[in-house]
Motif scaffolding. Structure first.
Motif: not given
Length: 134
Positions: A7, A12, A51, A73
């Motif tokens: 990630y 992002k 997000g 996340r």
């Protein structure tokens, strides 16, 4: 080929313009404790941007909000592969935003149970939207 569960910075969602577009034009669904907003982006760029957020209404302390976001996340990072493959296959950039809407701190197990369901639901809704009407 070995799969990498990453990630990174390019994944992002940081663009204010895209964030506003997700809230104004995007579609949404709730899979408690997550509310998911998503939008197929018109702008070329990173194929999938994501997000996460946790509201100050339920979590007054920044430490708790940051923990919730970190857990979200991490869970997304581990389960996002089917969505990434879907977006690459369709070659349509996409923006996803997830809000944590529960009042209590989540456990990692809870988010690991819910995230695959969220990913499947996004793919299902995208398939329904792109299926040509006959």
């Amino acid at each position: 080929m070995k799969q990498r569960y990453t990630y990174g910075k390019e994944s992002k969602l940081k663009s204010r313009k895209l964030l506003d577009a997700v809230f104004k034009q995007g579609r949404s669904f709730t899979l408690f404790p997550l509310k998911v907003l998503f939008l197929q982006a018109e702008t070329p760029g990173e194929s999938l941007q994501t997000g996460v957020a946790a509201g100050t209404r339920h979590f007054k302390r920044a430490v708790h909000r940051n923990r919730v976001k970190r857990l979200m996340r991490e869970s997304y990072r581990l389960h996002a592969l089917p969505l990434q493959q879907y977006v690459e296959e369709k070659q349509q950039p996409m923006v996803v935003f997830m809000l944590y809407i529960d009042k209590v701190l989540p456990t990692q197990e809870l988010l690991h149970q819910k995230m695959p369901l969220v990913i499947k639901r996004i793919i299902k809704e995208l398939d329904e939207n792109t299926t040509p009407a006959t």
